[in-house]
Design an enzyme around this catalytic site. Structure first.
Site, PDB file in Angstrom:
ATOM      1  N   GLY A  51       0.841  -1.192   0.000  1.00  0.00           N
ATOM      2  CA  GLY A  51       0.000   0.000   0.000  1.00  0.00           C
ATOM      3  C   GLY A  51       0.872   1.237   0.000  1.00  0.00           C
ATOM      4  N   SER A  52       1.829   1.298  -0.950  1.00  0.00           N
ATOM      5  CA  SER A  52       2.922   2.271  -0.895  1.00  0.00           C
ATOM      6  C   SER A  52       2.651   3.592  -1.596  1.00  0.00           C
ATOM      7  CB  SER A  52       4.175   1.644  -1.520  1.00  0.00           C
ATOM      8  OG  SER A  52       3.930   1.272  -2.871  1.00  0.00           O
ATOM      9  N   SER A  53       1.491   3.768  -2.216  1.00  0.00           N
ATOM     10  CA  SER A  53       1.320   4.901  -3.128  1.00  0.00           C
ATOM     11  C   SER A  53       0.459   6.037  -2.612  1.00  0.00           C
ATOM     12  CB  SER A  53       0.724   4.403  -4.449  1.00  0.00           C
ATOM     13  OG  SER A  53      -0.559   3.822  -4.234  1.00  0.00           O
ATOM     14  N   GLU A  78      -2.647   0.826  -8.931  1.00  0.00           N
ATOM     15  CA  GLU A  78      -2.951   2.105  -9.554  1.00  0.00           C
ATOM     16  C   GLU A  78      -3.294   1.933 -11.036  1.00  0.00           C
ATOM     17  OE1 GLU A  78      -3.342   4.706  -7.854  1.00  0.00           O
ATOM     18  OE2 GLU A  78      -2.341   4.213  -5.958  1.00  0.00           O
ATOM     19  N   ALA A 114      -2.606  -6.680  -4.103  1.00  0.00           N
ATOM     20  CA  ALA A 114      -1.819  -7.161  -2.963  1.00  0.00           C
ATOM     21  C   ALA A 114      -2.463  -8.352  -2.275  1.00  0.00           C
ATOM     22  CB  ALA A 114      -1.624  -6.025  -1.953  1.00  0.00           C
ATOM     23  N   VAL A 142      -3.209  -1.114   3.809  1.00  0.00           N
ATOM     24  CA  VAL A 142      -4.131  -1.402   2.718  1.00  0.00           C
ATOM     25  C   VAL A 142      -5.547  -0.981   3.100  1.00  0.00           C
ATOM     26  CG1 VAL A 142      -5.141  -3.189   1.264  1.00  0.00           C
ATOM     27  CG2 VAL A 142      -2.725  -3.323   1.887  1.00  0.00           C
ATOM     28  N   ALA A 143      -6.154  -0.144   2.269  1.00  0.00           N
ATOM     29  CA  ALA A 143      -7.568   0.207   2.395  1.00  0.00           C
ATOM     30  C   ALA A 143      -8.207  -0.104   1.053  1.00  0.00           C
ATOM     31  CB  ALA A 143      -7.736   1.680   2.751  1.00  0.00           C
ATOM     32  N   TYR A 231      -6.056   3.264  12.844  1.00  0.00           N
ATOM     33  CA  TYR A 231      -6.583   4.544  13.332  1.00  0.00           C
ATOM     34  C   TYR A 231      -7.662   4.256  14.375  1.00  0.00           C
ATOM     35  CZ  TYR A 231      -8.677   9.242  13.300  1.00  0.00           C
ATOM     36  OH  TYR A 231      -9.150  10.474  13.664  1.00  0.00           O
ATOM     37  N   TYR A 241     -16.956   4.969  12.907  1.00  0.00           N
ATOM     38  CA  TYR A 241     -15.624   4.440  12.641  1.00  0.00           C
ATOM     39  C   TYR A 241     -15.249   3.340  13.636  1.00  0.00           C
ATOM     40  CZ  TYR A 241     -10.942   4.105  10.840  1.00  0.00           C
ATOM     41  OH  TYR A 241      -9.799   3.619  10.268  1.00  0.00           O
TER      42      TYR A 241
END
Length: 401
Positions: A51-53, A78, A114, A142-143, A231, A241
């Site tokens: 999830g690097s971007s 992406e 991923a 990762v979301a 979070y 949430y």
């Protein structure tokens, strides 16, 4: 050459195009903040960022490179430039790869799912062939809206719903002219298997699957450490949430961390969740009430609000031993204490209670928030000339030898 003049076009917080030069400048500025001039060192630790971007994963990648001197692999998903521009993450990855190359860091970026075993196998082969067959760190960020389970072939879909009863909250929107409006929105409660579906996508199952896969191939180095980014947030947003379907997934993620921590102890390793503070991200703007909350939080804290690049720099310092790795009773690294300070939350709550369309401009930092949303797509970035055409057909970064 496919140079185009790109103007921001959006539907709410979603932009239809992204600006390559703006995205590149965002990455450059983050790198500078994270001490970009640090030279790469021989024997630099090998890291995998999943999830690097975007969001905290992007901050983890840039802070890891510029501050911790990592080399390794980034994984993201992406879209390439076509009729529209590429996604912002496409251009951010290209810019990150170029800075990594320029500063002597061997960093390979893979574009794909991923969750899939195919991606896990690609990473495995790269680690064996290019990075000495060992992995020192794994950051999981990762979301996603859905996940295909490689074992069952079933597709799970995550939902953003409260649990138990409908939830009504204030939320912040902007009209087509950028005029803010505070309205009420109601979210219907989870039903059927909504909770289980969301946990299957956003919980710890895939993180654990990555660790198991890498361990099975003998790739986890002695002292291997892994962190999943999470979070908690304020009581003001907890019903949608932390106490909602996403919160159930985060609880599963934290339980997975405790399970993995026991498992990795035999390697002298650790598994933790990193609880980060609030930020404007492409994911967070989709959550009812979060936009209003973050705008009010900025109104209270102003420059004292801690940006993701600073938070992830702190996480890398703890993971690499520059500073002690400190966790709470649940095994979580807490990078959100500045946000959840009682005095800060009291001030935000007071503003929340009086927030309305005619008062919001006085209570929240809307200029900052609006600019942050635009910067997610490369717009409103200082130092970028948006009046000139830019090249949009930027290729995915090829690994250099």
């Amino acid at each position: 050459m496919t140079e185009r003049l790109i103007a921001p076009r959006n539907r709410g917080f979603l932009f239809l195009d992204s600006h390559p030069a703006g995205c590149a400048r965002v990455v450059h500025d983050m790198w500078q903040t994270a001490s970009a001039d640090r030279a790469a060192e021989t024997g630099a630790p090998v890291a995998l960022i999943i999830g690097s971007s975007a969001g905290y994963g992007l901050a983890a990648t840039i802070a890891g490179l510029a501050r911790a001197g990592i080399r390794g692999i980034g994984v993201c998903f992406e879209k390439a430039p076509a009729r529209r521009t590429g996604t912002a993450g496409w251009y951010r990855t290209a810019a990150t790869a170029e800075l990594a190359r320029r500063h002597g860091h061997d960093m390979v970026f893979l574009n794909g799912d991923a969750f899939s075993d195919d991606m896990k196998n690609q990473v495995t082969e790269l680690l064996k062939e290019r990075f000495g067959g060992r992995l020192d760190y794994l950051i999981y960020s990762v979301a996603a809206p859905r996940r295909l389970d490689p074992d069952t072939g079933a597709t799970h879909a995550s939902v953003l719903k409260p649990i138990g009863e409908a939830y009504r909250t204030k939320t912040l929107t902007f009209d087509s002219d950028g005029v803010p409006e505070v309205t009420d929105v109601e979210s219907q409660p989870a039903e059927g298997d909504d909770i289980e579906q969301t946990v299957a996508v956003m919980g710890g199952a895939d993180w654990e699957r990555w660790i198991e896969h890498l361990e099975r191939h003998g790739l986890l180095a002695d002292g291997f450490k892994t962190a999943a980014l999470s979070y908690i947030g304020s009581d003001l947003t907890s019903a949608i949430y932390r106490q909602g379907t996403i919160g159930a997934a985060k609880a599963h993620l934290e339980q997975t961390a405790r399970t993995l921590d026991e498992r990795l102890a035999k390697l002298g390793g650790r598994a933790v969740t990193s609880v980060n503070g609030a930020a404007v991200t492409q994911s967070s703007t989709a959550i009812p009430g979060i936009a209003l909350y973050v705008g009010l939080l900025r109104g209270v804290l102003d420059e004292a609000m801690v940006a993701p690049i600073h938070q992830l720099g702190e996480l890398w310092d703890q993971l690499t031993g520059t500073r002690p790795l400190t966790v709470d009773d649940e095994g979580r690294v807490r990078l959100d204490t500045w946000e959840l300070d009682p005095a800060v939350q009291a001030a935000v709550t007071q503003r929340w209670n009086t927030a309305a369309t005619d008062t919001i401009s006085e209570l929240a930092n809307l200029d900052w928030f609006h600019a942050e949303v635009q910067r997610l797509y490369g717009f409103a970035v200082p130092g970028v000339d948006y009046s000139v055409p830019v090249e949009t057909d930027i290729p995915w970064p090829e690994p250099t030898s």
